[in-house]
Design an enzyme around this catalytic site. Structure first.
Site, PDB file in Angstrom:
ATOM      1  N   SER A  12      -8.695   2.974   0.882  1.00 32.26           N
ATOM      2  CA  SER A  12      -7.895   2.975   2.105  1.00 32.26           C
ATOM      3  C   SER A  12      -6.466   3.353   1.736  1.00 32.26           C
ATOM      4  O   SER A  12      -5.523   2.657   2.067  1.00 32.26           O
ATOM      5  CB  SER A  12      -7.936   1.592   2.754  1.00 32.26           C
ATOM      6  OG  SER A  12      -7.380   0.626   1.886  1.00 32.26           O
ATOM      7  N   HIS A  16     -13.970  -1.034   2.922  1.00 34.58           N
ATOM      8  CA  HIS A  16     -14.622  -1.375   1.658  1.00 34.58           C
ATOM      9  C   HIS A  16     -16.088  -1.757   1.813  1.00 34.58           C
ATOM     10  O   HIS A  16     -16.776  -1.996   0.831  1.00 34.58           O
ATOM     11  CB  HIS A  16     -13.880  -2.527   0.966  1.00 34.58           C
ATOM     12  CG  HIS A  16     -12.553  -2.104   0.413  1.00 34.58           C
ATOM     13  ND1 HIS A  16     -11.652  -2.988  -0.116  1.00 34.58           N
ATOM     14  CD2 HIS A  16     -11.978  -0.888   0.316  1.00 34.58           C
ATOM     15  CE1 HIS A  16     -10.574  -2.334  -0.521  1.00 34.58           C
ATOM     16  NE2 HIS A  16     -10.749  -1.057  -0.259  1.00 34.58           N
ATOM     17  N   GLN A  20      -9.631  -6.050   5.864  1.00 33.05           N
ATOM     18  CA  GLN A  20     -10.229  -5.489   4.661  1.00 33.05           C
ATOM     19  C   GLN A  20     -10.551  -6.526   3.584  1.00 33.05           C
ATOM     20  O   GLN A  20     -11.545  -6.391   2.884  1.00 33.05           O
ATOM     21  CB  GLN A  20      -9.286  -4.426   4.091  1.00 33.05           C
ATOM     22  CG  GLN A  20      -9.816  -3.688   2.876  1.00 33.05           C
ATOM     23  CD  GLN A  20      -8.908  -2.542   2.491  1.00 33.05           C
ATOM     24  OE1 GLN A  20      -9.006  -1.440   3.009  1.00 33.05           O
ATOM     25  NE2 GLN A  20      -7.980  -2.810   1.604  1.00 33.05           N
ATOM     26  N   GLU A  21      -9.667  -7.526   3.430  1.00 30.77           N
ATOM     27  CA  GLU A  21      -9.889  -8.470   2.323  1.00 30.77           C
ATOM     28  C   GLU A  21      -9.492  -9.892   2.683  1.00 30.77           C
ATOM     29  O   GLU A  21      -8.446 -10.114   3.299  1.00 30.77           O
ATOM     30  CB  GLU A  21      -9.046  -8.064   1.101  1.00 30.77           C
ATOM     31  CG  GLU A  21      -9.453  -6.760   0.470  1.00 30.77           C
ATOM     32  CD  GLU A  21      -8.408  -6.230  -0.503  1.00 30.77           C
ATOM     33  OE1 GLU A  21      -7.271  -6.742  -0.510  1.00 30.77           O
ATOM     34  OE2 GLU A  21      -8.745  -5.300  -1.248  1.00 30.77           O
ATOM     35  N   GLU A  60     -15.314  -3.904  -4.154  1.00 26.78           N
ATOM     36  CA  GLU A  60     -14.497  -4.639  -5.127  1.00 26.78           C
ATOM     37  C   GLU A  60     -15.243  -5.817  -5.724  1.00 26.78           C
ATOM     38  O   GLU A  60     -14.646  -6.686  -6.347  1.00 26.78           O
ATOM     39  CB  GLU A  60     -13.205  -5.115  -4.445  1.00 26.78           C
ATOM     40  CG  GLU A  60     -12.356  -3.955  -3.953  1.00 26.78           C
ATOM     41  CD  GLU A  60     -11.118  -4.381  -3.192  1.00 26.78           C
ATOM     42  OE1 GLU A  60     -11.100  -5.507  -2.648  1.00 26.78           O
ATOM     43  OE2 GLU A  60     -10.163  -3.584  -3.150  1.00 26.78           O
ATOM     44  N   ASP A  70      -5.642  -9.350   3.402  1.00 27.43           N
ATOM     45  CA  ASP A  70      -5.100  -7.996   3.508  1.00 27.43           C
ATOM     46  C   ASP A  70      -5.804  -7.348   4.696  1.00 27.43           C
ATOM     47  O   ASP A  70      -6.982  -7.012   4.612  1.00 27.43           O
ATOM     48  CB  ASP A  70      -5.369  -7.209   2.223  1.00 27.43           C
ATOM     49  CG  ASP A  70      -4.915  -5.759   2.331  1.00 27.43           C
ATOM     50  OD1 ASP A  70      -4.259  -5.408   3.332  1.00 27.43           O
ATOM     51  OD2 ASP A  70      -5.224  -4.971   1.407  1.00 27.43           O
ATOM     52  N   GLU A 118      -1.008  -9.527   4.079  1.00 26.43           N
ATOM     53  CA  GLU A 118      -0.690  -8.176   3.594  1.00 26.43           C
ATOM     54  C   GLU A 118      -1.064  -7.143   4.649  1.00 26.43           C
ATOM     55  O   GLU A 118      -2.125  -7.253   5.278  1.00 26.43           O
ATOM     56  CB  GLU A 118      -1.479  -7.920   2.301  1.00 26.43           C
ATOM     57  CG  GLU A 118      -1.289  -6.520   1.709  1.00 26.43           C
ATOM     58  CD  GLU A 118      -2.186  -6.292   0.489  1.00 26.43           C
ATOM     59  OE1 GLU A 118      -2.528  -7.272  -0.205  1.00 26.43           O
ATOM     60  OE2 GLU A 118      -2.556  -5.136   0.262  1.00 26.43           O
ATOM     61  N   ASP A 154       1.948  -3.080   1.572  1.00 26.31           N
ATOM     62  CA  ASP A 154       1.168  -2.235   0.656  1.00 26.31           C
ATOM     63  C   ASP A 154       1.256  -0.782   1.129  1.00 26.31           C
ATOM     64  O   ASP A 154       2.092  -0.021   0.647  1.00 26.31           O
ATOM     65  CB  ASP A 154      -0.278  -2.753   0.597  1.00 26.31           C
ATOM     66  CG  ASP A 154      -1.224  -1.829  -0.153  1.00 26.31           C
ATOM     67  OD1 ASP A 154      -0.740  -0.947  -0.870  1.00 26.31           O
ATOM     68  OD2 ASP A 154      -2.464  -1.988  -0.030  1.00 26.31           O
ATOM     69  N   LYS A 198       0.833  -0.897  -6.942  1.00 21.38           N
ATOM     70  CA  LYS A 198      -0.305  -0.148  -7.469  1.00 21.38           C
ATOM     71  C   LYS A 198       0.272   1.063  -8.185  1.00 21.38           C
ATOM     72  O   LYS A 198       0.944   1.889  -7.559  1.00 21.38           O
ATOM     73  CB  LYS A 198      -1.197   0.332  -6.327  1.00 21.38           C
ATOM     74  CG  LYS A 198      -1.933  -0.777  -5.565  1.00 21.38           C
ATOM     75  CD  LYS A 198      -2.471  -0.224  -4.247  1.00 21.38           C
ATOM     76  CE  LYS A 198      -3.458  -1.134  -3.572  1.00 21.38           C
ATOM     77  NZ  LYS A 198      -3.693  -0.712  -2.156  1.00 21.38           N
ATOM     78  N   HIS A 231      -5.421  -4.023  -8.128  1.00 23.84           N
ATOM     79  CA  HIS A 231      -6.469  -3.037  -8.411  1.00 23.84           C
ATOM     80  C   HIS A 231      -6.594  -2.069  -7.221  1.00 23.84           C
ATOM     81  O   HIS A 231      -5.957  -2.271  -6.195  1.00 23.84           O
ATOM     82  CB  HIS A 231      -7.817  -3.741  -8.637  1.00 23.84           C
ATOM     83  CG  HIS A 231      -8.362  -4.417  -7.414  1.00 23.84           C
ATOM     84  ND1 HIS A 231      -9.637  -4.891  -7.311  1.00 23.84           N
ATOM     85  CD2 HIS A 231      -7.785  -4.707  -6.213  1.00 23.84           C
ATOM     86  CE1 HIS A 231      -9.840  -5.417  -6.131  1.00 23.84           C
ATOM     87  NE2 HIS A 231      -8.739  -5.329  -5.438  1.00 23.84           N
ATOM     88  N   ARG A 232      -7.484  -1.062  -7.339  1.00 17.09           N
ATOM     89  CA  ARG A 232      -7.797  -0.183  -6.223  1.00 17.09           C
ATOM     90  C   ARG A 232      -9.249  -0.404  -5.799  1.00 17.09           C
ATOM     91  O   ARG A 232     -10.117  -0.661  -6.628  1.00 17.09           O
ATOM     92  CB  ARG A 232      -7.632   1.304  -6.614  1.00 17.09           C
ATOM     93  CG  ARG A 232      -6.230   1.766  -6.936  1.00 17.09           C
ATOM     94  CD  ARG A 232      -5.171   1.443  -5.898  1.00 17.09           C
ATOM     95  NE  ARG A 232      -5.428   1.819  -4.537  1.00 17.09           N
ATOM     96  CZ  ARG A 232      -4.697   2.667  -3.828  1.00 17.09           C
ATOM     97  NH1 ARG A 232      -3.679   3.273  -4.392  1.00 17.09           N
ATOM     98  NH2 ARG A 232      -4.959   2.891  -2.545  1.00 17.09           N
ATOM     99  N   LYS A 286      -4.053  -9.064  -7.856  1.00 18.19           N
ATOM    100  CA  LYS A 286      -5.150  -9.037  -6.881  1.00 18.19           C
ATOM    101  C   LYS A 286      -6.275  -8.166  -7.418  1.00 18.19           C
ATOM    102  O   LYS A 286      -6.088  -6.954  -7.631  1.00 18.19           O
ATOM    103  CB  LYS A 286      -4.663  -8.473  -5.541  1.00 18.19           C
ATOM    104  CG  LYS A 286      -5.764  -8.513  -4.478  1.00 18.19           C
ATOM    105  CD  LYS A 286      -5.256  -8.126  -3.112  1.00 18.19           C
ATOM    106  CE  LYS A 286      -5.220  -6.637  -2.908  1.00 18.19           C
ATOM    107  NZ  LYS A 286      -5.026  -6.253  -1.500  1.00 18.19           N
TER     108      LYS A 286
HETATM  109  P1  PGA Z   1      -7.605   0.506  -1.626  1.00 16.57           P
HETATM  110  O1  PGA Z   1      -7.287  -0.879  -0.946  1.00 16.57           O
HETATM  111  O2  PGA Z   1      -9.030   0.736  -1.340  1.00 16.57           O
HETATM  112  O3  PGA Z   1      -6.731   1.530  -0.941  1.00 16.57           O
HETATM  113  O4  PGA Z   1      -7.291   0.405  -3.078  1.00 16.57           O
HETATM  114  C1  PGA Z   1      -6.842  -2.011  -1.607  1.00 16.57           C
HETATM  115  C2  PGA Z   1      -5.717  -2.610  -0.806  1.00 16.57           C
HETATM  116  O5  PGA Z   1      -5.446  -2.148   0.308  1.00 16.57           O
HETATM  117  O6  PGA Z   1      -5.056  -3.526  -1.278  1.00 16.57           O
HETATM  118 ZN    ZN Z   2      -3.732  -3.508   0.823  1.00 17.81          ZN
END
Ligand code: PGA
Ligand code: ZN
Length: 420
Positions: A41, A159, A167-168, A209, A247, A290, A318, A343, A371-372, A395
């Site tokens: 994302s 994800h 998302q998280e 993840e 997040d 977040e 972020d 990141k 992380h990603r 994270k």
């Molecule tokens: P990403 O997402 O898939 O873009 O790495 C992780 C995040 O938004 O923290």
């Molecule tokens: Zn994020």
């Protein structure tokens, strides 16, 4: 010390697509290897991940162009530089690229070289990478306080399919004590969460993840209840030992001024969403928030900060800030956020990453190094950066090799610092 050789090649990242790995050899024979991740994302203001767009390989996602740029452009340009001047070397690569977002040579190409050089020099000096970063940038960090785990335990959004819009959902250690113990507490709660989800007839398959991605979850609020229950069952106190971090990655469910919560079958205005969030702050032991709003919806960010702050909860930027000092400065000036996610591949060099962290530290913004989601590798440089700049959290997901390698590196560093 100078570079005598650079090898650059494709490896597979956790998402099954290629990414760049680089091995730098110095004229004294020491080497450094680094690889870089990509996001699922990714924010639209991030440094470019240069893909080949050649549909005959990996559906266009090969990285041979980035690799050729390392061999044919970057190496000739930096081979006579003093590698101990990491700041000069990173600057040289940015100038050579010549675009604001590393679109020409690729952020993936530049970051892999930047990190591999730093590792090679740290190896030559026979010091750990975090120590080299502390010395190079004078970060003035207190190594008695290491970053705590923010462990992603439920994931949705981009994800995973058919689960939360957010998302998280993470379990964050907020208590004192050593990091390895805090990791244990959070992971034990993650194992309890598996039982709680099963009892609620939800699947415990995992997403990008390595966190649970339960299909058929009733709404975006349900994970809070499950996680609180899991923390208690593991024998810990929610809000004291462990808290919940979320997040939203809200850019992913924003469209034309509205926030579309698919799982709840409704579309909210920014004000309605803000009120929904505040109801969570009132009810649950939230440690951090977040990206609760779209990456260019600065007004909502500004409006929301006093509310989050009223509950003593940092709002981490972020996609809003993408590890970029200019966007961070704007967030500081507008009072849009109180913390920043870091990141390395959002900005594309070690130097710019650390400079962003230093600007955050100077302005009382807590940092969380991350992380990603899309494709991670086993590279653990993000942990050394987190330690070197004094991040409050790292994270990372709870399972799968490319995730646990980060926690394992953190525990190794802790043990080394304690002289065990
Ligand atoms: P990403 O997402 O898939 O873009 O790495 C992780 C995040 O938004 O923290
Ligand atoms: Zn994020």
């Amino acid at each position: 010390m100078k570079i005598s050789k650079i090898k650059a090649y494709e490896i597979l990242a956790s998402g099954g697509y290629p990414t760049v790995e680089v091995e730098v050899t110095l004229d004294n024979g020491f080497t450094g290897i680094a690889s870089v991740p990509y996001g699922a994302s990714a924010g639209s203001h991030e440094a470019t991940v240069l893909n080949d767009e050649d549909q005959s390989r990996y559906g266009g996602k090969g990285v041979l162009k980035a690799i050729n740029n390392i061999k044919n452009e970057i190496f000739p340009a930096i081979k006579d530089l003093d590698v101990e001047d990491q700041i000069g070397l990173d600057k040289k690569m940015c100038e050579l690229d010549g675009t604001p977002n590393k679109a020409r040579l690729g952020g993936n190409a530049i970051l892999a070289v930047s990190l591999a050089v730093a590792r090679a020099v740290a190896n030559a000096k026979q010091i750990p990478l975090y120590r080299y970063i502390i010395d190079t940038y004078n970060t003035g960090v207190d190594l008695n306080k290491l970053p705590n785990p923010m462990i992603v335990v439920i994931e949705g959004g981009k994800h995973a399919d058919d689960t939360t819009d957010l998302q998280e959902f993470c379990i964050s250690a907020i208590g004192e004590g050593r990091v390895s113990e805090n990791i244990r507490k959070a992971i034990e709660s993650y194992h309890q969460l598996k039982k709680v989800l099963k009892e609620n007839k939800l699947s415990t398959n995992v997403g990008n993840e390595g966190a649970f991605a339960p299909n058929g979850i009733p709404d975006n609020e349900a994970p809070f209840k499950f996680i609180v229950e899991a923390i208690k069952r593991a024998g810990y106190e929610p809000g004291k030992d462990l808290g919940i971090s979320i997040d939203a990655a809200a850019s992913e469910f924003y469209e034309d001024g509205k926030y579309n919560l698919k799982v709840e079958n409704r579309s909210l205005t920014p004000d309605e969403l803000l009120a929904y969030y505040e109801s969570w702050l009132q009810k649950y032991p939230i440690a951090t928030l977040e990206d609760m709003f779209f990456e260019d919806d600065w007004d909502s960010w500004v409006k929301f900060l006093p509310i989050a702050s009223k509950y003593n909860v940092p709002h981490i930027a972020d996609d809003l800030t993408v590890t970029n000092v200019e966007r961070l400065q704007k967030a500081i000036d507008l009072k849009a956020a109180s913390a920043i996610l870091i990141k390395l591949n959002q900005i594309g060099t070690l130097t710019e990453t650390v400079q962003c962290c230093m600007l955050a530290n100077k302005n009382g913004f807590m940092t969380t190094t991350s992380h990603r989601g899309g494709g991670e590798t086993n590279d653990t440089a993000m942990v050394d950066v987190a330690v070197a700049v004094g991040s409050r959290f790292v994270k990372v997901g709870p399972t799968r090799g490319e995730r646990v390698s980060k926690y394992n590196r953190l525990m190794q560093i802790e043990s080394e610092i304690l002289g065990e």
